[in-house]
Design an enzyme around this catalytic site. Structure first.
Site, PDB file in Angstrom:
ATOM      1  N   HIS A 171      -5.565   2.501   1.321  1.00 29.14           N
ATOM      2  CA  HIS A 171      -4.471   3.654   1.457  1.00 29.14           C
ATOM      3  C   HIS A 171      -5.638   4.381   2.397  1.00 29.14           C
ATOM      4  CE1 HIS A 171      -3.432   3.205  -1.918  1.00 29.14           C
ATOM      5  NE2 HIS A 171      -3.856   3.920  -3.033  1.00 29.14           N
ATOM      6  N   ASP A 188       1.143  -1.062  -0.092  1.00 32.13           N
ATOM      7  CA  ASP A 188       0.079   0.257  -0.135  1.00 32.13           C
ATOM      8  C   ASP A 188       1.052   0.933   0.056  1.00 32.13           C
ATOM      9  OD1 ASP A 188      -1.223   2.510   0.570  1.00 32.13           O
ATOM     10  OD2 ASP A 188      -3.134   0.940   1.889  1.00 32.13           O
ATOM     11  N   HIS A 189       0.883   2.213  -0.924  1.00 35.91           N
ATOM     12  CA  HIS A 189       2.147   3.023  -0.997  1.00 35.91           C
ATOM     13  C   HIS A 189       2.062   4.250  -0.439  1.00 35.91           C
ATOM     14  CE1 HIS A 189      -0.325   4.486  -4.012  1.00 35.91           C
ATOM     15  NE2 HIS A 189       0.328   5.917  -3.632  1.00 35.91           N
TER      16      HIS A 189
HETATM   17  C1  BG6 Z   1      -3.555   4.721  -6.150  1.00 37.01           C
HETATM   18  C2  BG6 Z   1      -5.485   4.770  -6.865  1.00 37.01           C
HETATM   19  O1  BG6 Z   1      -3.526   3.682  -5.983  1.00 37.01           O
HETATM   20  O2  BG6 Z   1      -3.744   6.026  -5.554  1.00 37.01           O
HETATM   21  C3  BG6 Z   1      -5.465   6.007  -7.806  1.00 37.01           C
HETATM   22  O3  BG6 Z   1      -5.371   4.116  -7.586  1.00 37.01           O
HETATM   23  C4  BG6 Z   1      -4.378   7.300  -6.835  1.00 37.01           C
HETATM   24  O4  BG6 Z   1      -7.043   6.199  -8.455  1.00 37.01           O
HETATM   25  C5  BG6 Z   1      -3.630   6.837  -6.291  1.00 37.01           C
HETATM   26  O5  BG6 Z   1      -4.753   8.661  -8.044  1.00 37.01           O
HETATM   27  C6  BG6 Z   1      -2.621   8.228  -5.959  1.00 37.01           C
HETATM   28  O6  BG6 Z   1      -1.867   8.040  -4.944  1.00 37.01           O
HETATM   29  P1  BG6 Z   1      -1.092   9.252  -4.555  1.00 37.01           P
HETATM   30  O7  BG6 Z   1       0.058   8.908  -4.036  1.00 37.01           O
HETATM   31  O8  BG6 Z   1      -0.959  10.097  -5.814  1.00 37.01           O
HETATM   32  O9  BG6 Z   1      -1.913  10.249  -3.309  1.00 37.01           O
END
Ligand code: BG6
Length: 482
Positions: A234, A171-172
């Site tokens: 997230h 989960d980045h």
């Molecule tokens: C991803 C989603 O997991 O997270 C995307 O699939 C979204 O739809 C993105 O744009 C958002 O990541 P960050 O790091 O730009 O907030």
């Protein structure tokens, strides 16, 4: 000692180009990759090492700041890259992959950044050719299924080959610096924890707003929607970190045990409560940052009931959070890109300044992940002066900017996660029981939407979602922190 290999499935895909290759390049430039680490890319395209290096070079040119692309660093990085074409649906292709791995060194970790439909055949192919054993770790990128049942199916297929302690679910958001800083703030200071409960906190808000629309991801987003794309992973991870009990140590089991307890304590939003606790929306045409943009269905070119916005009033049914609402909101084509957690503390029990005309604001803690990373505490302070016409108090921010702490550039979240994967540290990865608790909660909401015939309300691109999302908090006397 043979060289370590990081095997990348989906190496020509969007995530690899935008995030993984730039992250690996960043780590390499800073001398943080293990000596001799080889990055072996695979995808369906028929490329050789040279072709893949050329693709990687153009990805770096596109996604890395030009001043960091020093020729000697780029050259060193590209030399680490190799490629072998694999169509995961063709078991025969894995033999060539296994040969290449043996030729290059010792497989250390595998990163699956492919469509989930390819997970099972890929894992079977790895297993059949002996590429899954010997302490090899497997990292999986979302989506891990589209509901509890499909996520279990994927997890079972993975578990048949890779034990849980070698399975690294990404989960980045957990790789973001401010998210980890939330733990430092909560558990590295005495100040907050005594108030971090229903005695001190009125409510919590978590907003992840984006200005982008579909961005060419039609195939994935349509039918997925904001709840499964952003909340299931997230936002629930953020909520779990805000709400969890203090873990005994900064270690995988301790932290993940506490997170899963929170996820399991989320009050189920079901058929009875879906209509009153959630709002869904889909953007129509409008303007974002002064630019006219089409609506979701215009981009899609067909009718759709997929939600691009969701707002939820959640509760955690445990001792600490009794009666404290957690308002969650996320959407595409909103007015600004802003990800933040707002902790709204309660009013002081009695204001001794009231009769002197001063108005007090309750304290607010804002943990901002995007666009910039910082933590800001709003406190009441006295406005300097002789106070002849009453005392004037003012809300002043105490800022803990990322710049004040950082000793270098702001890193991509994947840099941290890739390094932890190579080092075998699962603390910032998601355990199976967490994912399943997340899906269980999400599935009940979706079932509630279906049972109540709920479909997304339209909102103009560039607005903060349907007006019902504002009503969701306003009826509790709460305003969204925009
Ligand atoms: C991803 C989603 O997991 O997270 C995307 O699939 C979204 O739809 C993105 O744009 C958002 O990541 P960050 O790091 O730009 O907030």
């Amino acid at each position: 000692m043979p060289h370590q290999i990081l095997l990348l499935f989906g190496a020509t895909g969007d995530l690899a180009q935008r995030m993984l290759l730039p992250s690996l390049f960043g780590l390499d430039s800073d001398g943080l990759l293990p000596d001799g680490l080889t990055i072996l890319g695979t995808a369906r395209s028929t490329l050789d090492d040279t072709g893949f290096r050329a693709e990687a070079q153009s990805a770096l040119n596109k996604y890395v700041d030009a001043d960091r692309l020093k020729p000697e660093l780029v050259e060193r990085f590209l030399a680490r890259l190799h490629y072998v074409p694999v169509d995961s649906t063709r078991p025969g292709d894995f033999a060539a992959l296994a040969d290449k791995v043996r030729e290059l060194g010792r497989l250390s970790a595998i990163f699956l950044s492919t469509a989930p439909s390819l997970f099972e055949p890929t894992i079977a192919g790895l297993d059949a050719t002996g590429l899954a054993g010997d302490g090899v770790r497997l990292a999986l990128e979302k989506p891990l299924g589209h509901d509890l049942a499909s996520s279990r199916e994927i997890n079972d297929a993975v578990a048949a080959v890779f034990p849980e302690d070698r399975t690294f679910r990404i989960d980045h958001y957990l790789g973001k610096e401010t998210v980890q800083n939330l733990l430092a703030l909560r558990f590295g200071n005495l100040l907050f924890e005594p108030l971090w409960n229903s005695t001190g906190i009125d409510h919590v808000q978590i907003t992840v707003s984006e200005t982008v629309g579909l961005e060419g991801r039609v195939g994935f987003y349509e039918g997925t929607g904001a709840l499964r794309d952003m909340v299931q992973n997230h936002m629930l991870q953020l909520l779990a970190l805000v709400a969890m009990e203090p873990p005994a140590e900064f270690a995988a089991t301790a932290i993940r045990d506490e997170k899963v307890k929170v996820l399991r304590s989320l009050r189920r939003i079901d058929r009875e409560t879906a209509a009153s606790c959630t709002v869904i929306g889909q953007y129509g045409a409008g303007a974002v940052s002064g630019k006219a943009v089409p609506g979701y269905v215009d981009e899609l070119e067909k009718p759709s009931e997929t939600e691009t916005f969701v707002a939820i009033k959640a509760h955690i049914d445990n001792w600490r959070w009794k009666g404290v609402p957690f308002y969650l909101r996320t959407g595409k084509r909103l007015p600004s890109r802003q990800s933040e957690i707002t902790i709204q503390f309660k009013d002081v029990p009695h204001s001794m300044f009231a009769k002197r005309g001063a108005i007090l604001q309750p304290n607010t803690l804002i943990i901002r992940l995007q666009p910039e990373e910082n933590i800001r505490l709003l406190l009441m302070a006295k406005q300097p002066g002789l106070d002849r016409d009453g005392i004037r108090l003012r809300e002043v921010p105490l800022d803990l900017g990322h710049n004040a702490l950082a000793d270098g550039r702001r890193r991509i979240a994947y840099e941290r996660l890739l390094l932890d994967l190579l080092a075998g540290d699962p603390t910032l990865f998601v355990r199976r029981d967490e994912v399943e608790a997340q899906w269980e909660w999400i599935d009940a909401i979706r079932d509630g939407w279906t049972a109540n015939g709920m479909t997304p309300r339209r909102y103009g691109a560039g607005s903060w979602g349907p007006s019902a999302a504002i009503a969701l908090t306003e009826r509790d006397g709460v305003s969204w922190h925009d």
